[in-house]
Design a protein around this motif. Structure first.
Motif, PDB file in Angstrom:
ATOM      1  N   THR A 260       0.823  -1.211   0.000  1.00 19.93           N
ATOM      2  CA  THR A 260       0.000   0.000   0.000  1.00 19.93           C
ATOM      3  C   THR A 260       0.853   1.256   0.000  1.00 19.93           C
ATOM      4  O   THR A 260       0.568   2.224  -0.721  1.00 19.93           O
ATOM      5  CB  THR A 260      -0.941  -0.015   1.215  1.00 19.93           C
ATOM      6  OG1 THR A 260      -1.713  -1.217   1.198  1.00 19.93           O
ATOM      7  CG2 THR A 260      -1.862   1.181   1.211  1.00 19.93           C
ATOM      8  N   TYR A 263       2.144   1.723  -3.457  1.00 26.00           N
ATOM      9  CA  TYR A 263       1.099   2.148  -4.395  1.00 26.00           C
ATOM     10  C   TYR A 263       0.844   3.647  -4.289  1.00 26.00           C
ATOM     11  O   TYR A 263       0.649   4.331  -5.309  1.00 26.00           O
ATOM     12  CB  TYR A 263      -0.194   1.373  -4.115  1.00 26.00           C
ATOM     13  CG  TYR A 263      -1.331   1.740  -5.035  1.00 26.00           C
ATOM     14  CD1 TYR A 263      -1.481   1.109  -6.267  1.00 26.00           C
ATOM     15  CD2 TYR A 263      -2.251   2.729  -4.676  1.00 26.00           C
ATOM     16  CE1 TYR A 263      -2.525   1.462  -7.126  1.00 26.00           C
ATOM     17  CE2 TYR A 263      -3.287   3.083  -5.524  1.00 26.00           C
ATOM     18  CZ  TYR A 263      -3.421   2.444  -6.748  1.00 26.00           C
ATOM     19  OH  TYR A 263      -4.455   2.804  -7.592  1.00 26.00           O
ATOM     20  N   HIS A 264       0.848   4.183  -3.068  1.00 27.92           N
ATOM     21  CA  HIS A 264       0.516   5.586  -2.857  1.00 27.92           C
ATOM     22  C   HIS A 264       1.749   6.492  -2.823  1.00 27.92           C
ATOM     23  O   HIS A 264       1.656   7.660  -2.421  1.00 27.92           O
ATOM     24  CB  HIS A 264      -0.284   5.741  -1.560  1.00 27.92           C
ATOM     25  CG  HIS A 264      -1.668   5.192  -1.650  1.00 27.92           C
ATOM     26  ND1 HIS A 264      -2.673   5.802  -2.368  1.00 27.92           N
ATOM     27  CD2 HIS A 264      -2.223   4.058  -1.116  1.00 27.92           C
ATOM     28  CE1 HIS A 264      -3.786   5.099  -2.276  1.00 27.92           C
ATOM     29  NE2 HIS A 264      -3.538   4.029  -1.522  1.00 27.92           N
ATOM     30  N   LYS A 266       4.489   6.328  -1.025  1.00 23.38           N
ATOM     31  CA  LYS A 266       5.119   6.543   0.277  1.00 23.38           C
ATOM     32  C   LYS A 266       6.339   5.631   0.484  1.00 23.38           C
ATOM     33  O   LYS A 266       6.955   5.641   1.547  1.00 23.38           O
ATOM     34  CB  LYS A 266       4.109   6.298   1.391  1.00 23.38           C
ATOM     35  CG  LYS A 266       3.003   7.342   1.464  1.00 23.38           C
ATOM     36  CD  LYS A 266       3.559   8.679   1.937  1.00 23.38           C
ATOM     37  CE  LYS A 266       2.465   9.695   2.172  1.00 23.38           C
ATOM     38  NZ  LYS A 266       2.988  10.955   2.743  1.00 23.38           N
ATOM     39  N   LEU A 337      -1.814   8.548   4.678  1.00 21.17           N
ATOM     40  CA  LEU A 337      -2.016   9.716   3.818  1.00 21.17           C
ATOM     41  C   LEU A 337      -2.595  10.897   4.595  1.00 21.17           C
ATOM     42  O   LEU A 337      -3.265  11.755   4.025  1.00 21.17           O
ATOM     43  CB  LEU A 337      -2.933   9.354   2.647  1.00 21.17           C
ATOM     44  CG  LEU A 337      -2.468   8.202   1.744  1.00 21.17           C
ATOM     45  CD1 LEU A 337      -3.453   7.977   0.604  1.00 21.17           C
ATOM     46  CD2 LEU A 337      -1.064   8.471   1.192  1.00 21.17           C
ATOM     47  N   ARG A 340      -2.128  14.254   3.246  1.00 19.67           N
ATOM     48  CA  ARG A 340      -2.956  14.631   2.092  1.00 19.67           C
ATOM     49  C   ARG A 340      -4.429  14.777   2.470  1.00 19.67           C
ATOM     50  O   ARG A 340      -5.277  15.034   1.607  1.00 19.67           O
ATOM     51  CB  ARG A 340      -2.830  13.578   0.986  1.00 19.67           C
ATOM     52  CG  ARG A 340      -1.410  13.318   0.525  1.00 19.67           C
ATOM     53  CD  ARG A 340      -1.357  12.198  -0.511  1.00 19.67           C
ATOM     54  NE  ARG A 340       0.001  11.699  -0.686  1.00 19.67           N
ATOM     55  CZ  ARG A 340       0.326  10.634  -1.419  1.00 19.67           C
ATOM     56  NH1 ARG A 340      -0.635   9.963  -2.070  1.00 19.67           N
ATOM     57  NH2 ARG A 340       1.584  10.240  -1.512  1.00 19.67           N
ATOM     58  N   VAL A 344      -7.100   5.460   3.568  1.00 23.35           N
ATOM     59  CA  VAL A 344      -7.084   4.386   2.573  1.00 23.35           C
ATOM     60  C   VAL A 344      -8.062   3.297   2.992  1.00 23.35           C
ATOM     61  O   VAL A 344      -8.440   3.187   4.161  1.00 23.35           O
ATOM     62  CB  VAL A 344      -5.673   3.793   2.378  1.00 23.35           C
ATOM     63  CG1 VAL A 344      -4.705   4.872   1.912  1.00 23.35           C
ATOM     64  CG2 VAL A 344      -5.170   3.123   3.649  1.00 23.35           C
ATOM     65  N   SER A 349      -6.970  -1.102  -0.454  1.00 20.97           N
ATOM     66  CA  SER A 349      -6.278   0.100  -0.001  1.00 20.97           C
ATOM     67  C   SER A 349      -5.850   0.998  -1.153  1.00 20.97           C
ATOM     68  O   SER A 349      -5.228   2.040  -0.923  1.00 20.97           O
ATOM     69  CB  SER A 349      -5.069  -0.274   0.864  1.00 20.97           C
ATOM     70  OG  SER A 349      -4.163  -1.103   0.149  1.00 20.97           O
ATOM     71  N   ARG A 350      -6.199   0.665  -2.386  1.00 20.98           N
ATOM     72  CA  ARG A 350      -6.022   1.605  -3.498  1.00 20.98           C
ATOM     73  C   ARG A 350      -7.022   2.753  -3.379  1.00 20.98           C
ATOM     74  O   ARG A 350      -6.758   3.868  -3.828  1.00 20.98           O
ATOM     75  CB  ARG A 350      -6.230   0.911  -4.839  1.00 20.98           C
ATOM     76  CG  ARG A 350      -5.244  -0.211  -5.166  1.00 20.98           C
ATOM     77  CD  ARG A 350      -5.617  -0.867  -6.484  1.00 20.98           C
ATOM     78  NE  ARG A 350      -7.001  -1.324  -6.469  1.00 20.98           N
ATOM     79  CZ  ARG A 350      -7.837  -1.239  -7.511  1.00 20.98           C
ATOM     80  NH1 ARG A 350      -7.443  -0.682  -8.646  1.00 20.98           N
ATOM     81  NH2 ARG A 350      -9.080  -1.694  -7.423  1.00 20.98           N
ATOM     82  N   TYR A 351      -8.193   2.459  -2.788  1.00 19.82           N
ATOM     83  CA  TYR A 351      -9.240   3.468  -2.641  1.00 19.82           C
ATOM     84  C   TYR A 351      -8.841   4.461  -1.553  1.00 19.82           C
ATOM     85  O   TYR A 351      -8.230   4.087  -0.542  1.00 19.82           O
ATOM     86  CB  TYR A 351     -10.564   2.823  -2.239  1.00 19.82           C
ATOM     87  CG  TYR A 351     -11.288   2.104  -3.357  1.00 19.82           C
ATOM     88  CD1 TYR A 351     -12.429   2.654  -3.944  1.00 19.82           C
ATOM     89  CD2 TYR A 351     -10.852   0.865  -3.818  1.00 19.82           C
ATOM     90  CE1 TYR A 351     -13.111   1.990  -4.949  1.00 19.82           C
ATOM     91  CE2 TYR A 351     -11.522   0.193  -4.823  1.00 19.82           C
ATOM     92  CZ  TYR A 351     -12.653   0.757  -5.386  1.00 19.82           C
ATOM     93  OH  TYR A 351     -13.322   0.093  -6.391  1.00 19.82           O
ATOM     94  N   THR A 352      -9.237   5.717  -1.741  1.00 20.51           N
ATOM     95  CA  THR A 352      -9.024   6.730  -0.716  1.00 20.51           C
ATOM     96  C   THR A 352     -10.343   7.429  -0.410  1.00 20.51           C
ATOM     97  O   THR A 352     -11.251   7.474  -1.242  1.00 20.51           O
ATOM     98  CB  THR A 352      -7.986   7.784  -1.166  1.00 20.51           C
ATOM     99  OG1 THR A 352      -8.449   8.437  -2.355  1.00 20.51           O
ATOM    100  CG2 THR A 352      -6.632   7.144  -1.416  1.00 20.51           C
ATOM    101  N   TYR A 444      -3.594  -5.518  -2.107  1.00 21.23           N
ATOM    102  CA  TYR A 444      -4.064  -4.365  -1.335  1.00 21.23           C
ATOM    103  C   TYR A 444      -5.277  -4.699  -0.469  1.00 21.23           C
ATOM    104  O   TYR A 444      -6.134  -3.863  -0.228  1.00 21.23           O
ATOM    105  CB  TYR A 444      -4.373  -3.207  -2.304  1.00 21.23           C
ATOM    106  CG  TYR A 444      -3.221  -2.935  -3.232  1.00 21.23           C
ATOM    107  CD1 TYR A 444      -2.033  -2.397  -2.743  1.00 21.23           C
ATOM    108  CD2 TYR A 444      -3.281  -3.263  -4.588  1.00 21.23           C
ATOM    109  CE1 TYR A 444      -0.943  -2.176  -3.576  1.00 21.23           C
ATOM    110  CE2 TYR A 444      -2.202  -3.037  -5.430  1.00 21.23           C
ATOM    111  CZ  TYR A 444      -1.035  -2.498  -4.921  1.00 21.23           C
ATOM    112  OH  TYR A 444       0.047  -2.288  -5.743  1.00 21.23           O
TER     113      TYR A 444
END
Length: 499
Positions: A260, A263-264, A266, A337, A340, A344, A349-352, A444
């Motif tokens: 995760t 992907y984001h 970090k 995040l 930001r 997640v 955990s791709r979704y925010t 994820y």
């Protein structure tokens, strides 16, 4: 206080003078026993192209009635069967269900393997409002197997009958027994006892799969299986448990943190595959040793672990230190995040998402669930009611329709131990040389982390040569991503063909 006491005494007086009326009312409110029940059904003949092959098939939604030893109807479990025409008993048949417990089969049926699917965004965006496109699904498995989707009692349109308490079906073993009974009935009614047979579940549906395998193959009146399909697997509930004093869950969740974070943006690595492998080795090596030592770990060891945790999780060392180097998944969803103003997802955990404010410790909700649920609910009702023609006044329960689940399982080496149904699969593999297991996991997924599934299925007594792992670039329901739905379909199609 005096007023409340007088009110209580008054209420007691009312009950004291009218016990008979109260009892009569309770009797009147109780559902009556049913001695005869007419099951609902609907069927339609359709044609589609699946896996590049044109298939004519019947779509049948039908209540399978479960009866007691005296023949009285106790529950109606709805199955949705897609069977190729003309019917051929040599074709494989695959029985599928979702999880929860308390989830209907809508997700696998309208998202992955049914002949129709609901189109929701593939890029981890919210599904918005209706109308949702209901499309032909070329990724359906109907070219290689007939499909029977099962909704256990309390899910979908399935329900207890008359005065039957639905809790009679709400438990690991009770649920598995009812599903196994439905499978046996369907095989008898459709002349499929000698067909190749597969069982498939998602999430708690993998737990159910193991328990159903035990009901089908654990006695003398066997229903032998050719394979079990586990999608987003949870078998050993201790492997992912985040309970005070338990350390294993921190180990099995760490590779999901790493995927995760990468992907984001970090974390940095050439590929997700390499990064999670590095995280696996750190988790079962230095991190596991540190956790086992507890407060006896040295300050140098602690500093080293903290630096590596920061690299893999994308979290700051101060935050990690404040968490005693043990980060729960809920805190991770909120913290990763925070800079930001985003959280997640748990399922994916791709979704925010955005919370009410950015100060909390845990997210308000799971953006990867509220981002998809509207489309699936609309699609299953529209397709099965309007296209197939199933007529019912009941509301389709997508998830949440059961309560007070009985988590105890019978047998095992220690009946007081935590829930672990992996031994059911291990025994079936040892005693059925033809049975194989397909495991599909998303990078994820925090609901059922992939490393926890790997841990559960690598224990002693489990033949390793008939278990295959497959990984996808999405989360718990990897098929919401178009590329992964196609890959999942191709992988399972190959699994079935290779028997």
């Amino acid at each position: 206080m005096i007023h409340r006491t007088l009110a209580a005494l008054a209420a007691g007086a009312i009950l004291a003078v009218a016990p008979a009326q109260a009892q009569d009312k309770a009797k009147d409110d109780k559902p009556a026993a049913v001695t005869d029940y007419e099951p609902k059904s609907a069927s339609k003949r359709l044609t589609g192209t699946f896996g590049g092959r044109s298939v004519t098939y019947s779509a049948t939604v039908a209540e399978q009635v479960l009866k007691d030893d005296k023949g009285a109807p106790k529950a109606a479990i709805v199955t949705t069967a897609y069977v190729a025409e003309p019917r051929d008993s040599r074709r494989p048949v695959t029985f599928l269900f979702n999880g929860g417990p308390g989830s209907g089969s809508v997700w696998l049926q309208m998202g992955a393997f049914g002949p129709k699917r609901v189109a929701i965004p593939s890029n981890a965006q919210d599904d918005g409002g209706p109308p949702y496109p209901i499309l032909d699904n070329p990724d359906s498995l109907l070219d290689v197997t007939d499909l029977v989707f099962i909704d256990p009692v309390g899910t979908g349109w399935s329900h207890a009958i008359g005065d039957t308490d639905p809790k009679d079906y709400w438990g690991v073993t009770k649920d598995a027994q009812s599903v196994a009974q439905v499978i046996r009935q369907w095989l008898s009614e459709n002349g499929r006892w000698n067909s190749p047979k597969y069982l498939g579940g998602e999430s708690y549906g993998t737990t159910r799969s193991a328990a159903v395998v035990n009901e089908l193959e654990g006695g003398y009146n066997d229903v032998a299986l050719n394979g079990v399909i586990l999608i987003s697997t949870v078998l050993d509930f201790a492997a992912g448990a985040e309970t005070e004093g338990a350390e294993l869950g921190y180990i099995t969740t760490l590779p999901s943190f790493a995927a995760t974070a990468l992907y984001h943006g970090k974390a940095s690595a050439p590929s997700v595959e390499q990064f999670v492998e590095d995280a696996r080795q750190f988790a079962i090596g230095p991190y596991a040793a540190f956790l086992i030592k507890g407060q006896k770990a040295s300050s140098a060891e602690r500093a080293s672990v903290r630096r590596e945790l920061a690299r893999f999780t994308g979290l700051g060392e101060t935050f990690l230190e404040n968490a005693d180097l043990r980060v729960t998944s809920g805190r991770f969803y909120k913290e990763l995040l925070r800079d930001r103003g985003l959280t997640v997802g748990r399922l994916d955990s791709r979704y925010t998402g955005r919370d009410y404010d950015n100060a909390g410790e845990y997210p308000d909700n799971d953006p990867s669930f509220y981002g998809i649920d509207g489309g699936y609910t609309a699609a299953v009702n529209a397709y099965l009611r309007d296209t197939v023609g199933y007529d019912t006044e009941r509301q389709y329960v997508t998830i949440g329709g059961v309560r007070d689940w009985d988590w105890n399982i019978r047998g095992g080496r220690d009946t007081n131990a935590y829930l672990n149904v992996t031994p059911y699969l291990a025994k079936a593999l040892r005693e059925n040389s033809a049975m194989r297991i397909f495991v599909g996991q998303g990078w994820y997924d925090f609901a059922t982390p992939f490393f926890a599934a790997e841990y559960a299925l690598s224990r002693t007594g489990i033949p390793q040569d008939r278990i295959g792992f497959h990984y996808y670039d999405a989360g718990h329901m990897m098929y919401v991503r178009d590329e992964d739905r196609t890959k999942l379909s191709q992988d399972i199609r190959a699994f079935i063909r290779s028997r």
